[in-house]
Write a protein that holds these residues in place. Sequence first.
Motif, PDB file in Angstrom:
ATOM      1  N   ASP A  50      30.774 137.208  14.303  1.00 29.21           N
ATOM      2  CA  ASP A  50      31.326 137.556  13.417  1.00 29.21           C
ATOM      3  C   ASP A  50      30.403 138.625  12.572  1.00 29.21           C
ATOM      4  N   GLU A  52      30.662 140.847  10.410  1.00 29.34           N
ATOM      5  CA  GLU A  52      30.643 140.989   8.859  1.00 29.34           C
ATOM      6  C   GLU A  52      29.837 140.078   8.280  1.00 29.34           C
ATOM      7  N   ARG A  53      29.588 138.810   8.727  1.00 30.43           N
ATOM      8  CA  ARG A  53      28.672 137.629   8.170  1.00 30.43           C
ATOM      9  C   ARG A  53      27.414 137.662   9.063  1.00 30.43           C
ATOM     10  N   ASP A  54      27.295 138.298  10.081  1.00 25.30           N
ATOM     11  CA  ASP A  54      25.912 138.565  10.765  1.00 25.30           C
ATOM     12  C   ASP A  54      25.849 137.050  11.433  1.00 25.30           C
ATOM     13  N   ARG A  79      21.668 134.214  13.475  1.00 24.71           N
ATOM     14  CA  ARG A  79      22.241 135.516  13.051  1.00 24.71           C
ATOM     15  C   ARG A  79      22.272 136.435  14.352  1.00 24.71           C
ATOM     16  N   THR A 228      32.055 129.753  10.049  1.00 28.32           N
ATOM     17  CA  THR A 228      32.419 130.702   9.054  1.00 28.32           C
ATOM     18  C   THR A 228      33.368 130.461   7.899  1.00 28.32           C
TER      19      THR A 228
END
Length: 229
Positions: A50, A52-54, A79, A228
């Motif tokens: 993901d 966008e959320r790293d 991450r 997430t």
Amino acid sequence: MTIVRIPAGWPVTEEQARAVQDELRERVVLDEPGPPPGTGRVTGVDVAYDDERDVVVAAAVVLDAATLDVVAEATAVGRVSFPYVPGLLAFREIPTVLAALEALPCPPGLVVCDGYGRAHPRRFGLASHLGVLTGLPTIGVAKNPFTFSYEEPGVRRGSASPLLAGTEEVGRAVRTQDGIKPVFVSVGHRVDLGNACAHTLALTPKYRLPESTRRADSLCRTALRQATS
């Protein structure tokens, strides 16, 4: 689920990552046959992102090589550890994949990666990188031929043709089901190419992709949704 931190000293530039590849590539073992297909354990690893959320999630699923029953599984989340750069994908994935393997309650046996080993522009894809770091026998089974060329293998299951970089064979296109698009098999570490192809066929009794890959993909996507949500 194991939570992963980016290791100290992890490469942050393309130049640093390529230097690591150059160093580790010299340690790849290509003169071992590897474990016989259908024996011991086989572990599939896969990752999901993901951006966008790293967040990156890795899954490892251990199968009994004879029955393809699940023996154990583990996931890890961390991450994203490196930007997307063609040819350097392993640096985004390796820390989390290693953590998932380390979280398993049993030895993984042969590791099957959803990606490449020798079939890589620098001859050091994820399967090779992972094999050198862990010492485990590894192979790569990819869904597409990347930048390499091949002739269509025969239409029957088990047909194969060389995957070529110019005149160099870096892997094989292997037909795992009659009339279905082949997969692209390459050596990672401590397994020869013929054995890598035999393992791939042993892992695909019903579907195009290895059962190890299918199960790891499903598990890491579920884990990503949980991480997430």
